[in-house]
Design a protein around this motif. Structure first.
Motif, PDB file in Angstrom:
ATOM      1  N   PRO A   1       0.812  -1.223   0.000  1.00 60.80           N
ATOM      2  CA  PRO A   1       0.000   0.000   0.000  1.00 60.80           C
ATOM      3  C   PRO A   1       0.847   1.277   0.000  1.00 60.80           C
ATOM      4  O   PRO A   1       1.842   1.381   0.707  1.00 60.80           O
ATOM      5  N   THR A   2       0.415   2.224  -0.811  1.00 54.57           N
ATOM      6  CA  THR A   2       1.003   3.560  -0.812  1.00 54.57           C
ATOM      7  C   THR A   2       0.256   4.376   0.232  1.00 54.57           C
ATOM      8  O   THR A   2      -0.962   4.480   0.182  1.00 54.57           O
ATOM      9  N   ILE A   3       0.989   4.953   1.182  1.00 55.42           N
ATOM     10  CA  ILE A   3       0.332   5.707   2.244  1.00 55.42           C
ATOM     11  C   ILE A   3       0.463   7.214   2.066  1.00 55.42           C
ATOM     12  O   ILE A   3      -0.285   7.966   2.664  1.00 55.42           O
ATOM     13  N   SER A   4       1.417   7.657   1.237  1.00 50.58           N
ATOM     14  CA  SER A   4       1.554   9.092   0.974  1.00 50.58           C
ATOM     15  C   SER A   4       2.410   9.308  -0.275  1.00 50.58           C
ATOM     16  O   SER A   4       3.209   8.433  -0.643  1.00 50.58           O
ATOM     17  N   MET A   5       2.220  10.465  -0.889  1.00 47.62           N
ATOM     18  CA  MET A   5       3.025  10.868  -2.046  1.00 47.62           C
ATOM     19  C   MET A   5       3.203  12.380  -1.993  1.00 47.62           C
ATOM     20  O   MET A   5       2.249  13.106  -1.732  1.00 47.62           O
ATOM     21  N   PHE A   6       4.441  12.839  -2.244  1.00 44.99           N
ATOM     22  CA  PHE A   6       4.723  14.267  -2.288  1.00 44.99           C
ATOM     23  C   PHE A   6       6.041  14.497  -3.018  1.00 44.99           C
ATOM     24  O   PHE A   6       6.985  13.726  -2.867  1.00 44.99           O
ATOM     25  N   TYR A   7       6.079  15.535  -3.814  1.00 41.02           N
ATOM     26  CA  TYR A   7       7.293  15.944  -4.536  1.00 41.02           C
ATOM     27  C   TYR A   7       7.972  14.795  -5.287  1.00 41.02           C
ATOM     28  O   TYR A   7       9.198  14.693  -5.314  1.00 41.02           O
ATOM     29  N   GLY A   8       7.181  13.917  -5.866  1.00 39.09           N
ATOM     30  CA  GLY A   8       7.727  12.791  -6.613  1.00 39.09           C
ATOM     31  C   GLY A   8       8.189  11.631  -5.747  1.00 39.09           C
ATOM     32  O   GLY A   8       8.746  10.661  -6.249  1.00 39.09           O
ATOM     33  N   ILE A   9       7.955  11.715  -4.452  1.00 37.18           N
ATOM     34  CA  ILE A   9       8.352  10.671  -3.506  1.00 37.18           C
ATOM     35  C   ILE A   9       7.118   9.845  -3.150  1.00 37.18           C
ATOM     36  O   ILE A   9       6.054  10.401  -2.871  1.00 37.18           O
ATOM     37  N   VAL A  10       7.267   8.534  -3.173  1.00 43.29           N
ATOM     38  CA  VAL A  10       6.182   7.619  -2.818  1.00 43.29           C
ATOM     39  C   VAL A  10       6.558   6.917  -1.520  1.00 43.29           C
ATOM     40  O   VAL A  10       7.668   6.387  -1.389  1.00 43.29           O
ATOM     41  N   ILE A  11       5.647   6.916  -0.566  1.00 45.16           N
ATOM     42  CA  ILE A  11       5.852   6.261   0.728  1.00 45.16           C
ATOM     43  C   ILE A  11       4.941   5.039   0.793  1.00 45.16           C
ATOM     44  O   ILE A  11       3.729   5.158   0.599  1.00 45.16           O
ATOM     45  N   GLN A  12       5.542   3.878   1.065  1.00 44.34           N
ATOM     46  CA  GLN A  12       4.786   2.634   1.092  1.00 44.34           C
ATOM     47  C   GLN A  12       5.166   1.797   2.307  1.00 44.34           C
ATOM     48  O   GLN A  12       6.224   1.985   2.893  1.00 44.34           O
ATOM     49  N   MET A  13       4.252   0.861   2.652  1.00 45.87           N
ATOM     50  CA  MET A  13       4.518  -0.142   3.686  1.00 45.87           C
ATOM     51  C   MET A  13       4.073  -1.494   3.155  1.00 45.87           C
ATOM     52  O   MET A  13       3.070  -1.584   2.450  1.00 45.87           O
ATOM     53  N   PHE A  14       4.825  -2.529   3.515  1.00 40.92           N
ATOM     54  CA  PHE A  14       4.445  -3.898   3.189  1.00 40.92           C
ATOM     55  C   PHE A  14       3.576  -4.446   4.304  1.00 40.92           C
ATOM     56  O   PHE A  14       3.764  -4.106   5.478  1.00 40.92           O
ATOM     57  N   TRP A  15       2.666  -5.351   3.944  1.00 39.46           N
ATOM     58  CA  TRP A  15       1.908  -6.070   4.957  1.00 39.46           C
ATOM     59  C   TRP A  15       2.819  -7.116   5.585  1.00 39.46           C
ATOM     60  O   TRP A  15       3.610  -7.757   4.894  1.00 39.46           O
ATOM     61  N   ALA A  16       2.701  -7.285   6.909  1.00 39.78           N
ATOM     62  CA  ALA A  16       3.439  -8.318   7.644  1.00 39.78           C
ATOM     63  C   ALA A  16       4.934  -8.263   7.339  1.00 39.78           C
ATOM     64  O   ALA A  16       5.582  -9.282   7.164  1.00 39.78           O
ATOM     65  N   ASP A  17       5.510  -7.080   7.265  1.00 41.49           N
ATOM     66  CA  ASP A  17       6.933  -6.898   6.965  1.00 41.49           C
ATOM     67  C   ASP A  17       7.767  -7.177   8.210  1.00 41.49           C
ATOM     68  O   ASP A  17       7.263  -7.249   9.326  1.00 41.49           O
ATOM     69  N   HIS A  18       9.058  -7.316   8.026  1.00 37.89           N
ATOM     70  CA  HIS A  18       9.995  -7.623   9.115  1.00 37.89           C
ATOM     71  C   HIS A  18      10.225  -6.404  10.007  1.00 37.89           C
ATOM     72  O   HIS A  18      10.057  -5.265   9.589  1.00 37.89           O
ATOM     73  N   ALA A  19      10.617  -6.671  11.251  1.00 42.93           N
ATOM     74  CA  ALA A  19      10.978  -5.601  12.185  1.00 42.93           C
ATOM     75  C   ALA A  19      12.363  -5.080  11.813  1.00 42.93           C
ATOM     76  O   ALA A  19      13.114  -5.773  11.132  1.00 42.93           O
ATOM     77  N   PRO A  20      12.715  -3.910  12.232  1.00 42.43           N
ATOM     78  CA  PRO A  20      11.996  -2.936  13.042  1.00 42.43           C
ATOM     79  C   PRO A  20      10.926  -2.224  12.212  1.00 42.43           C
ATOM     80  O   PRO A  20      10.965  -2.277  10.967  1.00 42.43           O
ATOM     81  N   PRO A  21       9.989  -1.546  12.880  1.00 44.94           N
ATOM     82  CA  PRO A  21       8.969  -0.792  12.156  1.00 44.94           C
ATOM     83  C   PRO A  21       9.626   0.197  11.191  1.00 44.94           C
ATOM     84  O   PRO A  21      10.493   0.979  11.584  1.00 44.94           O
TER      85      PRO A  21
END
Length: 86
Positions: free
Chosen positions: A2-22
């Motif tokens: 999932p993409t959680i934010s976008m700004f200035y050509g930057i995409v911020i994403q998180m994986f489901w059930a990803d490894h630690a650390p947060p």
């Protein structure tokens, strides 16, 4: 992822059930970096200096929301969108 934010050509994403650390993934052009939410350190990868500065500024403002999204992703639930840097 999932993409959680976008700004200035930057995409911020998180994986489901990803490894630690947060952490979250920041993508800019051909670059990608994994950023630790708690320390705001780059875990892996790299971004150009200006893009990294913008990502860290944004993450500092939204750290609590990022941690909540991390918890949702751990449960394989859809994370909430987070306001972009303006």
């Amino acid at each position: 992822m999932p993409t959680i934010s976008m700004f200035y050509g930057i995409v911020i994403q998180m994986f489901w059930a990803d490894h630690a650390p947060p952490h979250f993934h920041a993508l800019y052009a051909e670059f990608e970096a994994l950023i630790n939410i708690q320390t705001l350190e780059v875990i892996r990868g790299r971004l150009p200096n200006r893009a990294l500065w913008l990502v860290l500024e944004w993450a500092n403002l939204h750290r609590d929301e990022l941690l909540k999204d991390w918890e949702l992703c751990e449960k394989t639930q859809m994370p909430e969108k987070i306001s972009p840097l303006v």
